[in-house]
Design a protein around this motif. Structure first.
Motif, PDB file in Angstrom:
ATOM      1  N   ASP A 221       0.733  -1.225   0.077  1.00  0.00           N
ATOM      2  CA  ASP A 221       0.012   0.182  -0.003  1.00  0.00           C
ATOM      3  C   ASP A 221       0.951   1.283  -0.098  1.00  0.00           C
ATOM      4  OD1 ASP A 221      -2.532  -1.300   0.196  1.00  0.00           O
ATOM      5  OD2 ASP A 221      -2.092  -1.474   2.325  1.00  0.00           O
ATOM      6  N   PRO A 222       0.742   2.242  -0.721  1.00  0.00           N
ATOM      7  CA  PRO A 222       1.613   3.289  -0.916  1.00  0.00           C
ATOM      8  C   PRO A 222       1.612   4.208   0.348  1.00  0.00           C
ATOM      9  CG  PRO A 222       0.734   3.075  -3.285  1.00  0.00           C
ATOM     10  CD  PRO A 222       0.071   2.008  -2.116  1.00  0.00           C
ATOM     11  N   ILE A 223       0.150   4.356   0.693  1.00  0.00           N
ATOM     12  CA  ILE A 223      -0.040   5.484   1.836  1.00  0.00           C
ATOM     13  C   ILE A 223      -1.046   5.001   2.663  1.00  0.00           C
ATOM     14  CG2 ILE A 223      -0.524   7.885   2.239  1.00  0.00           C
ATOM     15  CD1 ILE A 223      -0.526   8.167  -0.752  1.00  0.00           C
ATOM     16  N   THR A 224      -0.922   5.254   4.092  1.00  0.00           N
ATOM     17  CA  THR A 224      -1.906   4.941   5.089  1.00  0.00           C
ATOM     18  C   THR A 224      -1.893   6.194   5.794  1.00  0.00           C
ATOM     19  OG1 THR A 224      -2.661   3.304   6.774  1.00  0.00           O
ATOM     20  CG2 THR A 224      -0.488   3.929   6.837  1.00  0.00           C
ATOM     21  N   VAL A 225      -3.132   6.052   6.366  1.00  0.00           N
ATOM     22  CA  VAL A 225      -3.490   7.377   7.456  1.00  0.00           C
ATOM     23  C   VAL A 225      -4.325   6.995   8.335  1.00  0.00           C
ATOM     24  CG1 VAL A 225      -5.285   8.454   5.894  1.00  0.00           C
ATOM     25  CG2 VAL A 225      -3.851   9.946   7.514  1.00  0.00           C
ATOM     26  N   ASP A 226      -4.640   7.996   9.650  1.00  0.00           N
ATOM     27  CA  ASP A 226      -5.671   7.695  10.498  1.00  0.00           C
ATOM     28  C   ASP A 226      -6.416   8.703  10.899  1.00  0.00           C
ATOM     29  OD1 ASP A 226      -3.895   8.914  12.188  1.00  0.00           O
ATOM     30  OD2 ASP A 226      -2.889   6.992  12.581  1.00  0.00           O
ATOM     31  N   ASP A 227      -7.268   8.782  11.488  1.00  0.00           N
ATOM     32  CA  ASP A 227      -8.020  10.146  12.063  1.00  0.00           C
ATOM     33  C   ASP A 227      -7.446  11.104  12.818  1.00  0.00           C
ATOM     34  OD1 ASP A 227      -8.004   8.615  14.375  1.00  0.00           O
ATOM     35  OD2 ASP A 227      -9.740   9.142  15.049  1.00  0.00           O
ATOM     36  N   ALA A 228      -6.412  10.778  13.279  1.00  0.00           N
ATOM     37  CA  ALA A 228      -5.326  11.889  14.014  1.00  0.00           C
ATOM     38  C   ALA A 228      -4.842  12.822  13.100  1.00  0.00           C
ATOM     39  CB  ALA A 228      -4.431  11.186  15.030  1.00  0.00           C
ATOM     40  N   TYR A 229      -4.057  12.303  11.837  1.00  0.00           N
ATOM     41  CA  TYR A 229      -3.155  12.877  11.008  1.00  0.00           C
ATOM     42  C   TYR A 229      -3.808  13.222   9.599  1.00  0.00           C
ATOM     43  CZ  TYR A 229      -0.047  12.268  14.865  1.00  0.00           C
ATOM     44  OH  TYR A 229       0.585  12.347  15.959  1.00  0.00           O
ATOM     45  N   GLN A 230      -4.874  12.587   9.283  1.00  0.00           N
ATOM     46  CA  GLN A 230      -5.473  12.820   7.899  1.00  0.00           C
ATOM     47  C   GLN A 230      -5.683  14.372   7.689  1.00  0.00           C
ATOM     48  OE1 GLN A 230      -9.168  10.937   7.797  1.00  0.00           O
ATOM     49  NE2 GLN A 230     -10.394  12.541   8.600  1.00  0.00           N
ATOM     50  N   GLN A 231      -6.067  15.244   8.716  1.00  0.00           N
ATOM     51  CA  GLN A 231      -6.242  16.637   8.683  1.00  0.00           C
ATOM     52  C   GLN A 231      -4.956  17.510   8.407  1.00  0.00           C
ATOM     53  OE1 GLN A 231      -8.089  17.361  12.531  1.00  0.00           O
ATOM     54  NE2 GLN A 231      -6.108  18.256  13.395  1.00  0.00           N
ATOM     55  N   SER A 232      -3.850  16.812   8.681  1.00  0.00           N
ATOM     56  CA  SER A 232      -2.445  17.315   8.308  1.00  0.00           C
ATOM     57  C   SER A 232      -1.871  17.285   6.767  1.00  0.00           C
ATOM     58  CB  SER A 232      -1.465  16.853   9.155  1.00  0.00           C
ATOM     59  OG  SER A 232      -1.622  16.909  10.716  1.00  0.00           O
ATOM     60  N   MET A 233      -2.697  16.329   6.306  1.00  0.00           N
ATOM     61  CA  MET A 233      -2.556  15.856   4.885  1.00  0.00           C
ATOM     62  C   MET A 233      -3.250  17.169   3.911  1.00  0.00           C
ATOM     63  SD  MET A 233      -2.374  11.917   4.613  1.00  0.00           S
ATOM     64  CE  MET A 233      -1.893  11.963   2.902  1.00  0.00           C
ATOM     65  N   TYR A 234      -4.573  17.370   4.225  1.00  0.00           N
ATOM     66  CA  TYR A 234      -5.271  18.220   3.345  1.00  0.00           C
ATOM     67  C   TYR A 234      -5.245  19.673   3.922  1.00  0.00           C
ATOM     68  CZ  TYR A 234      -9.027  18.702   7.062  1.00  0.00           C
ATOM     69  OH  TYR A 234      -9.605  18.870   8.250  1.00  0.00           O
ATOM     70  N   GLY A 235      -4.584  19.897   5.072  1.00  0.00           N
ATOM     71  CA  GLY A 235      -4.004  21.007   5.451  1.00  0.00           C
ATOM     72  C   GLY A 235      -2.833  21.423   5.060  1.00  0.00           C
ATOM     73  N   HIS A 236      -1.779  20.695   4.753  1.00  0.00           N
ATOM     74  CA  HIS A 236      -0.663  20.977   4.124  1.00  0.00           C
ATOM     75  C   HIS A 236      -0.910  21.144   2.628  1.00  0.00           C
ATOM     76  CE1 HIS A 236       3.973  19.645   3.893  1.00  0.00           C
ATOM     77  NE2 HIS A 236       3.922  20.433   2.776  1.00  0.00           N
ATOM     78  N   TYR A 237      -1.481  20.430   1.850  1.00  0.00           N
ATOM     79  CA  TYR A 237      -1.788  20.533   0.685  1.00  0.00           C
ATOM     80  C   TYR A 237      -2.292  21.917   0.137  1.00  0.00           C
ATOM     81  CZ  TYR A 237      -3.511  19.519  -4.110  1.00  0.00           C
ATOM     82  OH  TYR A 237      -3.920  19.589  -5.459  1.00  0.00           O
ATOM     83  N   LEU A 238      -3.533  22.283   1.151  1.00  0.00           N
ATOM     84  CA  LEU A 238      -4.139  23.762   1.005  1.00  0.00           C
ATOM     85  C   LEU A 238      -3.133  24.791   1.204  1.00  0.00           C
ATOM     86  CD1 LEU A 238      -7.717  23.057   2.098  1.00  0.00           C
ATOM     87  CD2 LEU A 238      -7.025  23.274  -0.141  1.00  0.00           C
ATOM     88  N   ALA A 239      -2.371  24.684   2.245  1.00  0.00           N
ATOM     89  CA  ALA A 239      -1.227  25.832   2.573  1.00  0.00           C
ATOM     90  C   ALA A 239      -0.249  25.962   1.527  1.00  0.00           C
ATOM     91  CB  ALA A 239      -0.523  25.424   3.961  1.00  0.00           C
ATOM     92  N   MET A 240       0.033  24.887   0.781  1.00  0.00           N
ATOM     93  CA  MET A 240       1.072  25.227  -0.343  1.00  0.00           C
ATOM     94  C   MET A 240       0.294  25.877  -1.336  1.00  0.00           C
ATOM     95  SD  MET A 240       3.818  23.284   0.367  1.00  0.00           S
ATOM     96  CE  MET A 240       4.476  22.629  -1.257  1.00  0.00           C
ATOM     97  N   ILE A 241      -0.852  25.784  -1.863  1.00  0.00           N
ATOM     98  CA  ILE A 241      -1.286  26.443  -3.055  1.00  0.00           C
ATOM     99  C   ILE A 241      -2.220  27.738  -2.569  1.00  0.00           C
ATOM    100  CG2 ILE A 241      -1.440  24.288  -4.335  1.00  0.00           C
ATOM    101  CD1 ILE A 241      -4.386  24.280  -4.075  1.00  0.00           C
ATOM    102  N   LYS A 242      -2.302  27.985  -1.514  1.00  0.00           N
ATOM    103  CA  LYS A 242      -2.844  29.293  -0.854  1.00  0.00           C
ATOM    104  C   LYS A 242      -2.013  29.853  -0.121  1.00  0.00           C
ATOM    105  CE  LYS A 242      -6.654  30.365  -1.963  1.00  0.00           C
ATOM    106  NZ  LYS A 242      -7.038  31.124  -3.044  1.00  0.00           N
ATOM    107  N   ASP A 243      -2.183  29.938   1.303  1.00  0.00           N
ATOM    108  CA  ASP A 243      -1.197  30.117   2.488  1.00  0.00           C
ATOM    109  C   ASP A 243      -1.781  29.801   3.760  1.00  0.00           C
ATOM    110  OD1 ASP A 243      -2.663  32.393   3.255  1.00  0.00           O
ATOM    111  OD2 ASP A 243      -1.871  33.602   1.447  1.00  0.00           O
ATOM    112  N   VAL A 244      -0.988  30.006   4.646  1.00  0.00           N
ATOM    113  CA  VAL A 244      -1.525  29.635   6.095  1.00  0.00           C
ATOM    114  C   VAL A 244      -2.537  30.454   6.253  1.00  0.00           C
ATOM    115  CG1 VAL A 244      -0.496  29.568   8.451  1.00  0.00           C
ATOM    116  CG2 VAL A 244       0.719  28.775   6.565  1.00  0.00           C
ATOM    117  N   ASP A 245      -2.658  31.895   6.101  1.00  0.00           N
ATOM    118  CA  ASP A 245      -3.692  32.708   6.622  1.00  0.00           C
ATOM    119  C   ASP A 245      -4.953  32.276   5.995  1.00  0.00           C
ATOM    120  OD1 ASP A 245      -1.798  34.100   8.485  1.00  0.00           O
ATOM    121  OD2 ASP A 245      -1.494  35.688   6.987  1.00  0.00           O
TER     122      ASP A 245
END
Length: 453
Positions: A221-245
């Motif tokens: 399986d290339p990737i696994t994730v759970d309920d504690a850290y999945q939000q970091s994945m979409y948060g990181h993605y969105l901050a990369m193309i938009k910004d933290v604010d």
């Protein structure tokens, strides 16, 4: 650094003070915050009296005294390392003394009121959000004149320098000195990558998809994730193309208006594609922490897992000494404003009180706290992550140090400084459905908007 003679009133004092103003050494290392251990509140609030300037028998003034309020309890490992650093500073700088209030974690919440009450506090320390939120530029000194062009400044990794300066009003000044960071990114199993024939880390999203396909073809399986850290994945993605604010605005938006932004649909479509191509473990829709880290990733059936730099220590008993740890940058999505070489982080910040009488000496002490010798001791004794290059880390954290050395940027863990708990819960529930294949990307956006209105 500014000349100490500007601080002096007599020739005799020049000699005394010059010894205290030595050049900052190569600096700084860090670690994830340990369990909350505090001294009682009365200890944290004790007043430290200013150094008296009455003449001694020799006619000279008494020692310069720096008051440092630490977030460590005196019996903690970090405190023992810092005590040794203070002893070195005092030995190398005759005439300078450091008084420490080992206040524990409570210090982060009482610093402002303690300064307002008249306590002599020269150097403060605490979680970056507390230091910036409770003190900030209203209370802390701009250290840029003492930092620019020094070995102290140049030794701090670009990512941590960028992160520290991002919290200043001009985005380029030194109000905060980083300490003991944690790193958030994709950890990976080097043995699986080697078996899959991957010898170059993916920098773009398309390269990431190719990487995942090779891993799947190799039987993992290339990737696994759970309920504690999945939000970091979409948060990181969105901050990369938009910004933290912008992400902070999104996570506090209860109207649903921001969810029409094309960036959100792009993010959802990219994660939908990962799921449709079979790149996520089938369990990701139901994994409850720590199922993913202790199961699929630590047991070697999944190749990648987004987490923080505390992960290798948390799963050490499961992975054993033979696990081949790797840490990679999150691949840059299409339209990313940040370079590929960006990671997420949090850390402690040091600051110097605006009313500090001896800022040069205070900065010199911070240079000792972030010197190679001090930071190596923190790595060896407390599993700390450095903010400088050249530190020898434990084997399971070498990959994190390499990633930091290669970094150019860093932003806050999860991609945001702000969030509303109710909004976050709604997003997480729908994102779990997206990863499980229960909804597609347009439905993901629609479902969240309908619940926020």
């Amino acid at each position: 650094m500014k000349k100490l003679c500007a601080l002096l009133l007599t020739a005799a004092m020049v000699l005394s003070m010059t010894a205290c103003g030595s050049k900052p050494q190569e600096s700084s290392q860090n670690q994830k915050e340990q369990a909350e251990t505090v001294q009682n509140e009365s200890s944290a609030g004790q007043e430290t009296e200013p150094a008296q300037e009455a003449p001694s028998d020799s006619g000279q003034k008494e020692d310069i005294v720096l008051s440092y309020w630490a977030q460590w309890s005196e019996n903690e490992t970090q405190a023992q390392v810092l005590k040794a650093a203070i002893a070195r500073f005092e030995e190398n700088n005759p005439g300078c003394k450091v008084e420490v209030n080992w206040a524990g974690r409570d210090v982060r919440d009482i610093l402002r009121s303690s300064i307002d009450s008249g306590n002599k506090i020269d150097i403060v320390e605490g979680d970056f959000s507390k230091i910036t939120g409770n003190l900030g530029e209203d209370y802390l000194m701009d250290l840029t004149p003492y930092m620019e062009g020094t070995e102290f400044e140049s030794s701090i990794t670009e990512g941590m320098a960028s992160f520290s300066k991002s919290y200043t009003s001009d985005g380029k000044s030194w109000y905060y000195i980083p300490s003991q960071p944690f790193v958030g990114t994709l950890f990976y199993n080097k043995a699986i990558f080697a078996e899959a024939g991957i010898d170059k880390m993916p920098a773009t999203w398309d390269e990431f998809l190719d990487c995942c396909q090779k891993i799947k073809d190799a039987g993992y399986d290339p990737i696994t994730v759970d309920d504690a850290y999945q939000q970091s994945m979409y948060g990181h993605y969105l901050a990369m193309i938009k910004d933290v604010d912008w992400v902070g605005e999104l996570l506090t938006d209860k109207t649903g208006k921001l969810w029409d932004d094309p960036a959100i649909l792009q993010m959802a479509e990219d994660f939908q594609e990962l799921r449709e191509k079979g790149y996520f473990a089938k369990s990701v829709g139901s994994n409850v922490f720590p199922a993913a880290q202790n199961g699929e990733f630590a047991m070697g059936t999944a190749a990648m897992y987004y987490n923080g730099s505390w992960l290798p220590n948390e799963v050490a008993e499961i992975t054993g000494d033979d696990f081949q740890w790797g840490a990679m940058f999150f691949p840059a999505p299409e339209g990313s404003k940040y370079p590929y070489t960006t990671y997420t982080t949090g850390c402690q910040f040091y600051g110097v009180n605006k009313d500090c009488e001896y800022p040069e000496e205070a900065v010199a002490l911070l240079a000792e706290f972030t010197s190679v010798k001090t930071q190596q001791a923190l790595a060896d004794e407390a599993q700390c992550i450095p903010v400088i290059n050249g530190i020898t880390l434990p084997d399971n954290l070498v990959c994190v140090g390499e990633l930091m050395e290669a970094s150019t940027d860093a932003f806050v863990w999860g991609g945001s400084n702000l969030e509303d708990a109710d909004v976050r819960a709604i997003i997480n529930a729908s994102f779990t459905k997206l990863l499980a294949g229960d909804i597609d990307a347009p439905k993901f956006v629609e479902e969240i908007k309908s619940q926020l209105k």
